[in-house]
Enzyme design. Structure first.
Site, PDB file in Angstrom:
ATOM      1  N   ARG A   9       0.670  -1.113   0.018  1.00  0.00           N
ATOM      2  CA  ARG A   9      -0.179  -0.058   0.081  1.00  0.00           C
ATOM      3  C   ARG A   9       0.873   1.415   0.132  1.00  0.00           C
ATOM      4  O   ARG A   9       1.853   1.202   0.559  1.00  0.00           O
ATOM      5  CB  ARG A   9      -0.928  -0.004   1.106  1.00  0.00           C
TER       6      ARG A   9
ATOM      7  N   ARG B   2       3.203   4.192 -16.065  1.00  0.00           N
ATOM      8  CA  ARG B   2       3.688   3.964 -17.629  1.00  0.00           C
ATOM      9  C   ARG B   2       4.918   4.885 -17.763  1.00  0.00           C
ATOM     10  O   ARG B   2       6.011   4.283 -18.463  1.00  0.00           O
ATOM     11  CB  ARG B   2       2.628   4.645 -18.540  1.00  0.00           C
TER      12      ARG B   2
ATOM     13  N   GLU C  39     -11.807   8.054  -5.327  1.00  0.00           N
ATOM     14  CA  GLU C  39     -12.005   7.474  -3.898  1.00  0.00           C
ATOM     15  C   GLU C  39     -13.144   7.929  -3.282  1.00  0.00           C
ATOM     16  O   GLU C  39     -13.668   8.995  -3.942  1.00  0.00           O
ATOM     17  CB  GLU C  39     -10.811   8.392  -2.981  1.00  0.00           C
TER      18      GLU C  39
ATOM     19  N   ARG D 206      -4.112   7.421  -3.522  1.00  0.00           N
ATOM     20  CA  ARG D 206      -3.543   5.937  -2.958  1.00  0.00           C
ATOM     21  C   ARG D 206      -3.463   5.008  -3.804  1.00  0.00           C
ATOM     22  O   ARG D 206      -3.823   5.257  -5.061  1.00  0.00           O
ATOM     23  CB  ARG D 206      -4.732   5.446  -1.885  1.00  0.00           C
TER      24      ARG D 206
ATOM     25  N   TYR E 197       3.996   5.963   2.821  1.00  0.00           N
ATOM     26  CA  TYR E 197       3.021   6.908   2.970  1.00  0.00           C
ATOM     27  C   TYR E 197       3.926   8.487   3.117  1.00  0.00           C
ATOM     28  O   TYR E 197       4.827   8.488   3.788  1.00  0.00           O
ATOM     29  CB  TYR E 197       2.425   7.010   4.110  1.00  0.00           C
TER      30      TYR E 197
ATOM     31  N   ARG F  59      -1.028   6.463   8.152  1.00  0.00           N
ATOM     32  CA  ARG F  59      -0.414   5.206   8.771  1.00  0.00           C
ATOM     33  C   ARG F  59       0.477   5.431   9.516  1.00  0.00           C
ATOM     34  O   ARG F  59       1.387   6.448   9.380  1.00  0.00           O
ATOM     35  CB  ARG F  59      -0.283   4.261   7.560  1.00  0.00           C
TER      36      ARG F  59
END
Length: 119
Positions: A9, A65, A79, A91, A109, A117
């Site tokens: 993540r 890409r 989101e 995210r 993060y 987090r």
């Protein structure tokens, strides 16, 4: 030792909704995710990006890409629009094959998203 499928993540924020700034921030995040987890492009199965509803300048997948993930399936989604949510936030969930155990995966993060987090 067998490789397992894991999800890595990450999240980052933008200072402004401008295409080159978004690409710079997402490239930074993806690079950190790959480096911190000792991944190669061949390890990456797919990448899901989400952006908050205030992001309109470009698709986060453009950064992937440009980073060389041309043969990796990438998808972008919006989101949820939740009151009080962090604005201008991108995210990512990267599905990978790795020898790492789940508790060894290092999530990334950056910028204002560090508050999401405690990694």
């Amino acid at each position: 030792m067998n490789r397992s499928v894991r999800a890595v993540r990450g999240a980052t924020t933008l200072e402004v909704d401008e295409a080159e700034h978004l690409i710079e921030r997402v490239t930074e995040m993806l690079t950190e995710m790959i480096e911190r987890n000792a991944l190669s492009n061949d390890d990456i199965i797919s990448v899901l990006f989400t952006a908050t509803p205030d992001v309109h300048s470009t698709f986060p997948a453009v950064a992937g890409r440009r980073l060389g993930l041309g043969d990796v399936p990438l998808i972008c989604a919006q989101e949820l629009d939740i009151d009080g949510a962090m604005p201008l936030c991108i995210r990512v969930m990267m599905h990978v094959e790795t020898l790492l155990f789940r508790d060894q995966v290092r999530h990334v993060y950056l910028h204002e998203a560090r508050s999401l987090r405690d990694d």
